[in-house]
Scaffold this motif. Structure first.
Motif, PDB file in Angstrom:
ATOM      1  N   CYS A   1      43.955  50.110  52.445  1.00  0.00           N
ATOM      2  CA  CYS A   1      44.052  51.312  51.733  1.00  0.00           C
ATOM      3  C   CYS A   1      43.083  52.452  51.508  1.00  0.00           C
ATOM      4  N   ASN A   2      41.687  51.585  51.551  1.00  0.00           N
ATOM      5  CA  ASN A   2      40.415  52.506  51.139  1.00  0.00           C
ATOM      6  C   ASN A   2      40.370  52.824  49.914  1.00  0.00           C
ATOM      7  N   GLY A   3      41.174  52.361  49.113  1.00  0.00           N
ATOM      8  CA  GLY A   3      41.106  52.412  47.426  1.00  0.00           C
ATOM      9  C   GLY A   3      40.052  51.924  46.993  1.00  0.00           C
ATOM     10  N   THR A   4      39.251  52.495  45.995  1.00  0.00           N
ATOM     11  CA  THR A   4      38.333  51.761  45.523  1.00  0.00           C
ATOM     12  C   THR A   4      38.656  51.426  43.913  1.00  0.00           C
ATOM     13  N   PHE A   5      37.915  50.580  43.414  1.00  0.00           N
ATOM     14  CA  PHE A   5      37.909  50.281  41.860  1.00  0.00           C
ATOM     15  C   PHE A   5      36.903  49.507  41.416  1.00  0.00           C
ATOM     16  N   VAL A   6      36.968  49.255  40.105  1.00  0.00           N
ATOM     17  CA  VAL A   6      35.489  48.715  39.671  1.00  0.00           C
ATOM     18  C   VAL A   6      35.744  47.351  39.085  1.00  0.00           C
ATOM     19  N   GLU A   7      34.825  46.415  38.754  1.00  0.00           N
ATOM     20  CA  GLU A   7      34.939  45.145  38.531  1.00  0.00           C
ATOM     21  C   GLU A   7      35.822  45.007  37.091  1.00  0.00           C
ATOM     22  N   THR A   8      35.883  45.985  36.234  1.00  0.00           N
ATOM     23  CA  THR A   8      36.193  45.709  34.845  1.00  0.00           C
ATOM     24  C   THR A   8      37.817  46.207  34.864  1.00  0.00           C
ATOM     25  N   ILE A   9      38.383  46.632  35.993  1.00  0.00           N
ATOM     26  CA  ILE A   9      39.692  47.318  35.863  1.00  0.00           C
ATOM     27  C   ILE A   9      40.804  46.120  35.460  1.00  0.00           C
ATOM     28  N   GLY A  10      40.381  44.821  35.490  1.00  0.00           N
ATOM     29  CA  GLY A  10      41.186  43.898  34.831  1.00  0.00           C
ATOM     30  C   GLY A  10      41.201  43.651  33.424  1.00  0.00           C
ATOM     31  N   THR A  11      40.113  44.079  32.902  1.00  0.00           N
ATOM     32  CA  THR A  11      39.494  43.757  31.645  1.00  0.00           C
ATOM     33  C   THR A  11      40.209  44.587  30.583  1.00  0.00           C
ATOM     34  N   VAL A  12      41.398  44.480  30.332  1.00  0.00           N
ATOM     35  CA  VAL A  12      42.244  44.872  29.384  1.00  0.00           C
ATOM     36  C   VAL A  12      41.827  44.628  27.900  1.00  0.00           C
ATOM     37  N   PHE A  13      41.544  43.187  27.862  1.00  0.00           N
ATOM     38  CA  PHE A  13      41.288  42.759  26.622  1.00  0.00           C
ATOM     39  C   PHE A  13      39.823  42.728  26.273  1.00  0.00           C
ATOM     40  N   TYR A  14      39.049  43.596  26.809  1.00  0.00           N
ATOM     41  CA  TYR A  14      37.612  43.469  26.506  1.00  0.00           C
ATOM     42  C   TYR A  14      37.415  43.788  25.036  1.00  0.00           C
ATOM     43  N   GLY A  15      36.295  42.858  24.512  1.00  0.00           N
ATOM     44  CA  GLY A  15      35.946  43.183  23.045  1.00  0.00           C
ATOM     45  C   GLY A  15      36.796  42.049  22.113  1.00  0.00           C
ATOM     46  N   ARG A  16      37.966  41.504  22.732  1.00  0.00           N
ATOM     47  CA  ARG A  16      38.580  40.550  21.945  1.00  0.00           C
ATOM     48  C   ARG A  16      37.859  39.460  21.712  1.00  0.00           C
ATOM     49  N   HIS A  17      38.164  38.564  20.704  1.00  0.00           N
ATOM     50  CA  HIS A  17      37.310  37.241  20.384  1.00  0.00           C
ATOM     51  C   HIS A  17      37.738  36.128  21.323  1.00  0.00           C
ATOM     52  N   HIS A  18      38.920  36.383  22.226  1.00  0.00           N
ATOM     53  CA  HIS A  18      39.297  35.099  23.017  1.00  0.00           C
ATOM     54  C   HIS A  18      38.683  35.602  24.428  1.00  0.00           C
ATOM     55  N   PRO A  19      38.483  34.432  25.164  1.00  0.00           N
ATOM     56  CA  PRO A  19      38.328  34.910  26.683  1.00  0.00           C
ATOM     57  C   PRO A  19      39.653  35.263  27.245  1.00  0.00           C
ATOM     58  N   GLN A  20      39.337  36.203  28.309  1.00  0.00           N
ATOM     59  CA  GLN A  20      40.651  36.746  28.836  1.00  0.00           C
ATOM     60  C   GLN A  20      41.519  35.820  29.433  1.00  0.00           C
ATOM     61  N   GLU A  21      40.884  34.592  30.057  1.00  0.00           N
ATOM     62  CA  GLU A  21      41.685  33.668  30.664  1.00  0.00           C
ATOM     63  C   GLU A  21      42.677  32.944  29.781  1.00  0.00           C
ATOM     64  N   LEU A  22      42.147  32.606  28.361  1.00  0.00           N
ATOM     65  CA  LEU A  22      43.016  32.341  27.546  1.00  0.00           C
ATOM     66  C   LEU A  22      44.205  33.007  27.133  1.00  0.00           C
ATOM     67  N   ILE A  23      43.894  34.485  27.158  1.00  0.00           N
ATOM     68  CA  ILE A  23      44.907  35.573  26.606  1.00  0.00           C
ATOM     69  C   ILE A  23      46.057  35.344  27.719  1.00  0.00           C
ATOM     70  N   VAL A  24      45.356  35.569  28.974  1.00  0.00           N
ATOM     71  CA  VAL A  24      46.302  35.419  30.140  1.00  0.00           C
ATOM     72  C   VAL A  24      47.316  34.297  30.325  1.00  0.00           C
ATOM     73  N   GLU A  25      46.660  33.189  29.867  1.00  0.00           N
ATOM     74  CA  GLU A  25      47.318  32.040  29.998  1.00  0.00           C
ATOM     75  C   GLU A  25      48.308  31.851  29.152  1.00  0.00           C
ATOM     76  N   CYS A  26      48.181  32.445  27.616  1.00  0.00           N
ATOM     77  CA  CYS A  26      49.203  32.211  26.778  1.00  0.00           C
ATOM     78  C   CYS A  26      50.406  33.318  27.118  1.00  0.00           C
TER      79      CYS A  26
END
Ligand SMILES: [Zn+2]
Length: 153
Positions: free
Chosen positions: A47-72
């Motif tokens: 689609c020629n759309g562009t995005f940045v690496e951090t687009i999925g980082t909704v939980f940036y700055g939380r104390h738990h890793p994003q993987e754990l959050i998504v897993e829960c």
């Protein structure tokens, strides 16, 4: 239980209008320079759309890793109780609910992450949102073709 490995946000296209939206490892994503702040950018060849690496980082700055959050969240969507998640992952019930509240503000991203990484149905995702009194829809604008297409419960 079959479970895919959590993929990097750059593994699929984030443009909801792209026909390869949320589909992993199709080879349609290429590196596309960096932003002024030095964040890696990517482009979808489809689609020629562009995005940045951090687009999925909704939980940036939380104390738990994003993987754990998504897993829960995925466990919750798979109808595990909050008590069971606490037992298995050692995360407090109120913490998981707090994550879900944050997630509810980013419904499309979270659902894209969950759908790309776990075998979840539309109905399971909808059930997950009910924990925080959120129907997973914004103004009913979202199309409901996913459930129809996959023949989900
Ligand atoms: Zn795309």
């Amino acid at each position: 239980m079959e479970r895919a490995i959590l993929v990097h946000p750059s593994a699929f296209c984030w443009n909801p209008r792209c026909r390869e939206y949320g589909r992993v490892d199709l080879g349609n994503i290429r590196r596309f320079g960096r932003t002024q702040a030095g964040t890696q950018r990517y482009q979808c060849r489809t689609c020629n759309g562009t995005f940045v690496e951090t687009i999925g980082t909704v939980f940036y700055g939380r104390h738990h890793p994003q993987e754990l959050i998504v897993e829960c969240l995925a466990l919750l969507a798979e109808r595990n109780s909050l008590a069971a998640i606490h037992r298995v992952k050692g995360v407090k019930e109120e913490t998981v609910v707090a994550w879900l509240r944050v997630a509810a503000q980013h419904v499309e991203r979270i659902e894209a992450i969950l759908l790309a990484n776990y075998r979840l149905s539309r109905a399971q995702l909808d059930a997950m949102w009910t924990y925080v009194g959120h129907k997973g829809e914004k103004g009913g604008a979202r199309r409901r073709t996913t459930a129809a297409a996959s023949g989900a419960v």
